[in-house]
Design a protein around this motif. Structure first.
Motif, PDB file in Angstrom:
ATOM      1  N   LEU A   1     -21.564  39.479  69.957  1.00  0.00           N
ATOM      2  CA  LEU A   1     -21.647  40.841  69.724  1.00  0.00           C
ATOM      3  C   LEU A   1     -20.715  41.226  70.789  1.00  0.00           C
ATOM      4  O   LEU A   1     -19.915  42.362  70.650  1.00  0.00           O
ATOM      5  N   VAL A   2     -20.823  40.991  72.217  1.00  0.00           N
ATOM      6  CA  VAL A   2     -20.268  41.526  73.385  1.00  0.00           C
ATOM      7  C   VAL A   2     -18.795  41.181  73.136  1.00  0.00           C
ATOM      8  O   VAL A   2     -17.856  42.291  73.519  1.00  0.00           O
ATOM      9  N   GLY A   3     -18.384  40.286  72.460  1.00  0.00           N
ATOM     10  CA  GLY A   3     -16.835  40.029  72.408  1.00  0.00           C
ATOM     11  C   GLY A   3     -16.179  40.534  71.205  1.00  0.00           C
ATOM     12  O   GLY A   3     -15.250  40.347  70.782  1.00  0.00           O
ATOM     13  N   TYR A   4     -17.028  41.232  70.450  1.00  0.00           N
ATOM     14  CA  TYR A   4     -16.594  41.742  69.119  1.00  0.00           C
ATOM     15  C   TYR A   4     -15.751  43.035  69.208  1.00  0.00           C
ATOM     16  O   TYR A   4     -15.779  43.837  70.170  1.00  0.00           O
ATOM     17  N   ARG A   5     -14.904  42.916  68.221  1.00  0.00           N
ATOM     18  CA  ARG A   5     -13.857  44.356  68.093  1.00  0.00           C
ATOM     19  C   ARG A   5     -13.930  44.857  67.075  1.00  0.00           C
ATOM     20  O   ARG A   5     -13.882  44.175  65.895  1.00  0.00           O
ATOM     21  N   LYS A   6     -14.015  46.136  67.146  1.00  0.00           N
ATOM     22  CA  LYS A   6     -14.043  46.951  65.709  1.00  0.00           C
ATOM     23  C   LYS A   6     -13.070  46.482  64.579  1.00  0.00           C
ATOM     24  O   LYS A   6     -11.684  46.594  64.863  1.00  0.00           O
ATOM     25  N   ASP A   7     -13.252  45.948  63.398  1.00  0.00           N
ATOM     26  CA  ASP A   7     -12.460  45.578  62.391  1.00  0.00           C
ATOM     27  C   ASP A   7     -11.578  44.366  63.067  1.00  0.00           C
ATOM     28  O   ASP A   7     -10.371  44.340  62.551  1.00  0.00           O
ATOM     29  N   GLY A   8     -12.216  43.492  63.618  1.00  0.00           N
ATOM     30  CA  GLY A   8     -11.409  42.550  64.244  1.00  0.00           C
ATOM     31  C   GLY A   8     -11.269  41.385  63.411  1.00  0.00           C
ATOM     32  O   GLY A   8     -12.147  41.116  62.159  1.00  0.00           O
ATOM     33  N   ILE A   9     -10.147  40.595  63.476  1.00  0.00           N
ATOM     34  CA  ILE A   9      -9.882  39.511  62.534  1.00  0.00           C
ATOM     35  C   ILE A   9     -10.317  38.099  63.255  1.00  0.00           C
ATOM     36  O   ILE A   9     -10.329  38.335  64.593  1.00  0.00           O
ATOM     37  N   ALA A  10     -10.538  36.998  62.723  1.00  0.00           N
ATOM     38  CA  ALA A  10     -10.730  35.710  63.466  1.00  0.00           C
ATOM     39  C   ALA A  10      -9.779  35.340  64.296  1.00  0.00           C
ATOM     40  O   ALA A  10      -8.447  35.558  63.820  1.00  0.00           O
TER      41      ALA A  10
ATOM     42  N   VAL B   1     -10.737  39.337  67.656  1.00  0.00           N
ATOM     43  CA  VAL B   1     -11.791  39.184  68.647  1.00  0.00           C
ATOM     44  C   VAL B   1     -11.614  38.217  69.650  1.00  0.00           C
ATOM     45  O   VAL B   1     -10.837  37.573  69.891  1.00  0.00           O
ATOM     46  N   ASP B   2     -12.532  38.315  70.660  1.00  0.00           N
ATOM     47  CA  ASP B   2     -12.578  37.542  71.858  1.00  0.00           C
ATOM     48  C   ASP B   2     -12.739  36.225  71.447  1.00  0.00           C
ATOM     49  O   ASP B   2     -13.710  35.523  71.005  1.00  0.00           O
ATOM     50  N   PRO B   3     -11.821  35.096  71.993  1.00  0.00           N
ATOM     51  CA  PRO B   3     -11.925  34.013  71.684  1.00  0.00           C
ATOM     52  C   PRO B   3     -12.798  33.155  72.694  1.00  0.00           C
ATOM     53  O   PRO B   3     -13.425  32.119  72.399  1.00  0.00           O
ATOM     54  N   LEU B   4     -13.017  33.753  73.820  1.00  0.00           N
ATOM     55  CA  LEU B   4     -13.555  33.040  75.006  1.00  0.00           C
ATOM     56  C   LEU B   4     -15.170  32.869  74.755  1.00  0.00           C
ATOM     57  O   LEU B   4     -15.509  31.985  74.926  1.00  0.00           O
TER      58      LEU B   4
ATOM     59  N   ILE C   1     -24.271  36.406  60.013  1.00  0.00           N
ATOM     60  CA  ILE C   1     -23.658  37.533  61.021  1.00  0.00           C
ATOM     61  C   ILE C   1     -22.616  36.979  61.751  1.00  0.00           C
ATOM     62  O   ILE C   1     -21.669  37.797  61.835  1.00  0.00           O
ATOM     63  N   MET C   2     -22.626  35.636  61.999  1.00  0.00           N
ATOM     64  CA  MET C   2     -21.356  35.187  62.781  1.00  0.00           C
ATOM     65  C   MET C   2     -20.077  35.313  61.771  1.00  0.00           C
ATOM     66  O   MET C   2     -18.865  35.572  62.430  1.00  0.00           O
ATOM     67  N   LEU C   3     -20.147  35.040  60.425  1.00  0.00           N
ATOM     68  CA  LEU C   3     -19.038  35.306  59.777  1.00  0.00           C
ATOM     69  C   LEU C   3     -18.443  36.624  59.669  1.00  0.00           C
ATOM     70  O   LEU C   3     -17.356  36.911  59.815  1.00  0.00           O
ATOM     71  N   PHE C   4     -19.604  37.628  59.702  1.00  0.00           N
ATOM     72  CA  PHE C   4     -19.191  38.866  59.670  1.00  0.00           C
ATOM     73  C   PHE C   4     -18.403  39.249  60.942  1.00  0.00           C
ATOM     74  O   PHE C   4     -17.768  40.423  61.072  1.00  0.00           O
ATOM     75  N   LEU C   5     -18.767  38.784  62.291  1.00  0.00           N
ATOM     76  CA  LEU C   5     -18.361  38.909  63.470  1.00  0.00           C
ATOM     77  C   LEU C   5     -16.977  38.390  63.783  1.00  0.00           C
ATOM     78  O   LEU C   5     -16.330  38.526  64.959  1.00  0.00           O
ATOM     79  N   GLY C   6     -16.351  37.619  62.906  1.00  0.00           N
ATOM     80  CA  GLY C   6     -15.108  36.959  62.940  1.00  0.00           C
ATOM     81  C   GLY C   6     -15.233  35.572  63.628  1.00  0.00           C
ATOM     82  O   GLY C   6     -14.189  35.406  64.563  1.00  0.00           O
ATOM     83  N   ALA C   7     -16.237  34.960  63.341  1.00  0.00           N
ATOM     84  CA  ALA C   7     -16.181  33.479  64.261  1.00  0.00           C
ATOM     85  C   ALA C   7     -16.728  32.477  63.522  1.00  0.00           C
ATOM     86  O   ALA C   7     -17.544  31.999  63.185  1.00  0.00           O
ATOM     87  N   PRO C   8     -15.698  32.137  62.259  1.00  0.00           N
ATOM     88  CA  PRO C   8     -15.828  31.033  61.564  1.00  0.00           C
ATOM     89  C   PRO C   8     -16.086  29.723  62.319  1.00  0.00           C
ATOM     90  O   PRO C   8     -17.088  28.700  61.597  1.00  0.00           O
ATOM     91  N   ASP C   9     -15.502  29.496  63.284  1.00  0.00           N
ATOM     92  CA  ASP C   9     -15.813  28.229  63.823  1.00  0.00           C
ATOM     93  C   ASP C   9     -17.381  27.974  64.046  1.00  0.00           C
ATOM     94  O   ASP C   9     -17.900  26.878  63.930  1.00  0.00           O
TER      95      ASP C   9
END
Lengths: 120, 182, 151
Positions: A48-57, A74-77, B39-47
């Motif tokens: 959640l901390v690394g998320y950005r509004k309407d971010g893509i993978a 969004v944040d990959p780290l 939820i992780m899929l919604f957050l853009g983290a498929p891995d």
């Protein structure tokens, strides 16, 4: 005035449910379940901390420009850290289940309050 | 949408802790894990979502096969007053600190690492991944290239945990002797 | 479960049909880890699920016959030694040097399977290691635990 962000608060409620289980439950399997719930909530908080509004993978596709990708992903780290943390959590749970099985063989119960004989 | 699934997760967690039947509590734990994967899929983290689903399945298999059918699945429930009081005090004190800490967090959706006045490794990873490592998947390039030794240490931890489980579950000499006498 | 005969005939038939698909999916997830979601951890775990499925569906005795059983620790060690070798090679040769060397051998470009330097080899090493480890977790906790109870 106190203002609480909704998503973070719900995530922390999940953490507190796990903490409550660890403090009050007596069954070893229930304690393991509470620890798993706490792990899940901590991983979710990092994401959640690394998320950005309407971010893509954070995966580039062919034909995408680098500038657009950097401003949109969004944040990959934190994702990499969470990936490591999940696999370590699996191994920790495996160790805990092994200890619980051993306790059951020795004392014939999963209830940690009935284990009184700690001598070799 | 994320909040909805989080509320679902919280309900499943409460059922998992308060149910009297161990089998149903383990299945509710599966509800928590799979909801978390969505939820992780919604957050853009498929891995991370893929790995979370797989780990959850492994956990369910391990917990069910190793604990359920060696015990009576219904558990006795006796609550002690003192432990409840201790737990309540613990939670209250933690709650104060959590509310204090939540005031300092940035708003949800404005990622911490992208703030204007912070040191930003993530932006370097995002912009340099394709040209420096050649991999379009930035998570893999962080795991295997920028922070490769972290992955090596993690694999070592997995190895050590399994060696530990084997050492805990092995048969000792005294146990073998008592089995022979029977 | 007192008998070690496994499940019914329906489950066994479905398992033998599904097995090759799971194997291919695990290999695909592992090999394309640097292009699409997935990677060594996920691919290795899917490969471990293949063997876990065999164990649960066919029962312990059949599965022991089909697999030469206590080999996982060898795969485990091979995986971690391979990872150590790859990472130390990159460390001593310098990251970009190793990248260019392997890129020359592969003659790969971006978005192709043979690109991104040593990353695919590292993914394969991690998949072997994690798959062996996860299957060992399952075997240690459920199969060996059960033996003691049944004696």
């Amino acid at each position: 005035m106190i203002s609480l962000p909704v998503t973070y608060s719900l995530c922390l409620v999940l953490f507190f449910i796990g903490l409550y289980g660890i403090v009050t439950k007596k069954n070893a399997v229930k304690i393991i379940i509470s620890i798993i719930i706490m792990e899940n909530s901590v991983n979710l908080f990092l994401l959640l901390v690394g998320y950005r509004k309407d971010g893509i993978a954070p995966i580039m596709t062919e034909g995408m420009s680098v500038e657009k990708f950097v401003s949109g992903a969004v944040d990959p780290l934190t994702q990499a850290m969470v990936l490591t943390s999940i696999v370590i959590g699996l191994s920790v749970v495996a160790l805990m289940v092994a200890i619980a099985i051993r306790i059951y063989e020795r004392f014939n119960t999963f209830d940690v309050s009935e284990i009184k004989d700690l001598k070799g | 949408m994320i909040e909805l699934f989080l509320i679902l997760n919280i309900i499943a967690a409460i059922i998992a802790l308060e149910s009297k039947n161990l089998l149903s509590s383990i299945i509710s734990l599966g509800g928590v894990g799979f909801g978390l994967a969505i939820i992780m899929l919604f957050l853009g983290a498929p891995d991370v979502a893929i790995v979370q689903i797989l780990v959850e399945v492994v956990l369910l298999i391990i917990l069910i096969r190793s604990t359920i059918d060696r015990d009576h699945t219904r558990i006795k429930c006796h609550k002690e007053f003192f432990s409840l009081v201790t737990g309540g005090a613990f939670l209250g004190v933690m709650l104060i600190f959590v509310i204090l800490a939540l005031q300092d967090l940035p708003q949800f959706g404005t990622a911490m690492a992208f703030g204007p006045d912070r040191i930003i490794p993530s932006l370097e990873y995002l912009s340099g991944s394709l040209s420096e490592t050649g991999a379009p998947n930035v998570v893999t390039s962080v795991l295997l290239d920028y922070r490769g030794y972290d992955t090596l240490g993690e694999a070592t931890v997995l190895f050590a945990a399994i060696i530990g489980a084997l050492a805990i579950l092995r048969k000792t000499k005294a146990e073998k002797k008592s089995k022979d006498e029977k | 479960m007192k008998n070690n005969k496994g499940m019914t005939e329906i489950v066994k038939t479905i398992t033998s049909l599904v097995e090759p698909a799971i194997l291919l999916y695990g290999i695909h997830i592992t090999l394309y880890g640097h292009l699409t979601p997935g990677g060594g951890f996920a691919g290795g775990m899917i490969l471990a699920f293949l063997f876990i499925l065999l164990f649960i569906a066919y029962g312990k005795d059949e599965a022991f016959k089909k697999l030469k059983f206590p080999q996982e620790h060898i795969f485990d060690s091979i995986g971690i030694i391979g990872l150590l070798f790859l990472l130390s090679m990159i460390f001593f040769a310098g990251g970009h040097y190793a990248l260019e060397l392997i890129n020359k051998v592969y003659s790969g470009r971006a978005y192709h399977l043979f690109s991104a330097g040593p990353m695919m080899l590292e993914n394969i090493a991690i998949a072997v290691k994690v798959g062996a480890s996860v299957f060992m977790v399952f075997a240690v906790l459920s199969v060996f635990g059960k033996e003691k109870k049944n004696d």
